[in-house]
Design a protein around this motif. Structure first.
Motif, short mmCIF file in Angstrom:
data_model
loop_
_atom_site.label_atom_id
_atom_site.label_comp_id
_atom_site.label_asym_id
_atom_site.label_seq_id
_atom_site.Cartn_x
_atom_site.Cartn_y
_atom_site.Cartn_z
N PRO A 194 43.51 29.63 49.12
CA PRO A 194 43.45 29.48 47.66
C PRO A 194 42.82 30.67 46.93
O PRO A 194 43.06 30.86 45.74
N ALA A 195 42.00 31.47 47.65
CA ALA A 195 41.31 32.60 47.02
C ALA A 195 42.12 33.89 47.05
O ALA A 195 41.76 34.87 46.38
N LEU A 196 43.22 33.93 47.81
CA LEU A 196 43.97 35.17 47.98
C LEU A 196 44.49 35.77 46.66
O LEU A 196 44.46 37.00 46.51
N PRO A 197 44.98 34.98 45.70
CA PRO A 197 45.40 35.60 44.42
C PRO A 197 44.28 36.38 43.73
O PRO A 197 44.50 37.47 43.20
N GLN A 198 43.05 35.83 43.76
CA GLN A 198 41.92 36.54 43.16
C GLN A 198 41.56 37.78 43.96
O GLN A 198 41.23 38.83 43.39
N VAL A 199 41.61 37.68 45.28
CA VAL A 199 41.33 38.85 46.14
C VAL A 199 42.30 39.98 45.79
O VAL A 199 41.88 41.14 45.60
N LEU A 200 43.57 39.68 45.68
CA LEU A 200 44.58 40.71 45.38
C LEU A 200 44.40 41.26 43.98
O LEU A 200 44.59 42.47 43.75
N SER A 201 44.03 40.42 43.03
CA SER A 201 43.90 40.90 41.64
C SER A 201 42.69 41.82 41.48
O SER A 201 42.71 42.73 40.64
N TYR A 202 41.64 41.61 42.28
CA TYR A 202 40.44 42.45 42.16
C TYR A 202 40.48 43.67 43.09
O TYR A 202 39.64 44.57 42.95
N ALA A 203 41.41 43.70 44.03
CA ALA A 203 41.44 44.80 45.00
C ALA A 203 41.51 46.19 44.37
O ALA A 203 40.86 47.12 44.86
N PRO A 204 42.28 46.42 43.28
CA PRO A 204 42.29 47.77 42.69
C PRO A 204 40.93 48.28 42.24
O PRO A 204 40.70 49.49 42.20
N LEU A 205 40.00 47.36 41.92
CA LEU A 205 38.66 47.78 41.52
C LEU A 205 37.93 48.49 42.65
O LEU A 205 37.04 49.31 42.41
N LEU A 206 38.30 48.17 43.90
CA LEU A 206 37.64 48.80 45.03
C LEU A 206 37.91 50.30 45.06
O LEU A 206 37.04 51.09 45.45
#
Length: 247
Positions: A194-206
């Protein structure tokens, strides 16, 4: 998750992961402490831990020659792996609010004492091997409970002769290993998907966080680097003690 909460969490993630790119630790505990203003901790961990894998994986690949392998494999990982597994297994049965208070007090005391020592220009105290291993076990336990073993681990390494580059490379190797283990646990207990969409959306910030952190890391001299690490420790301890952090 509302747009405002998503934006604020993104700001916290960028700040926290930039700090980890500079020092080698702090991303999860800072983002978790600030993010607890917005969301429950059990919702934050499956987002923050996989993000940490992405960043530390890149940094380990880039700086693997600076990793202190004897220290990593002989001292750090054995104790921290055992502690992490134990903390993850015990979490459902423990009073997490009391643990958070104790953890925050411990970190604040460690950081304050080390900052005082640095202000007196005294040398780090070398600890006996058994005490260092006990601190590693405690750091692993904290990591299993809160994915936040960095403050205790850094304290445990305070007496080692590692320079800032080797310290950072060795620390991020620890987080890559342990957070990979925690991410697997989240996948098995059903919290990761369930958390994967948020993980992918924040990944560019890394990408931005690593870019900023790498440049700032090179600007610190050794003494200022040590001071910055323990100021970060002090900040994390105070965040853990903040009233909103314990709800």
């Amino acid at each position: 998750m509302s747009a405002l909460i998503s934006f604020a969490l993104g700001v916290f993630i960028l700040l926290a992961y930039t700090l980890e790119a500079i020092t080698g630790f702090g991303s999860v505990v800072i983002a978790l402490s600030l993010g607890a203003l917005l969301l429950p901790i059990d919702q934050l961990l499956p987002i923050l831990v996989p993000l940490n894998i992405c960043m530390t994986g890149y940094l380990v690949r880039r700086h693997w020659r600076q990793i202190d392998l004897p220290l990593l494999l002989g001292t750090l990982l054995p104790g921290m792996l055992v502690g992490t597994l134990l903390g993850y297994a015990l979490l459902p049965y423990l009073d997490t609010q009391a643990l958070q208070i104790g953890f925050g007090l411990l970190i604040t005391w460690f950081a304050g004492r080390e900052l005082w020592r640095l202000s007196q220009a005294s040398s780090p105290v070398r600890r006996p091997a058994w005490l260092t291993r006990a601190i590693m076990l405690g750091a692993g336990l904290s990591h299993g409970l809160f994915a936040s073993g960095g403050p205790l681990l850094v304290y445990g390494l305070a007496g080692t002769p590692l320079d800032k580059a080797r310290l950072r490379a060795t620390l991020i190797s620890v987080w890559l290993t342990l957070n990979s283990l925690l991410t697997l646990a989240f996948a098995l207990d059903g919290r990761l998907l369930p958390a994967l969409p948020q993980v992918l959306s924040y990944a560019p910030l890394l990408l931005l966080g690593v870019w900023l952190g790498e440049r700032l890391h090179r600007r610190f001299d050794e003494r200022h680097f040590r001071i910055a690490i323990h100021l970060l420790l002090l900040l994390t301890g105070l965040l853990l003690l903040a009233p909103w952090r314990l709800t």
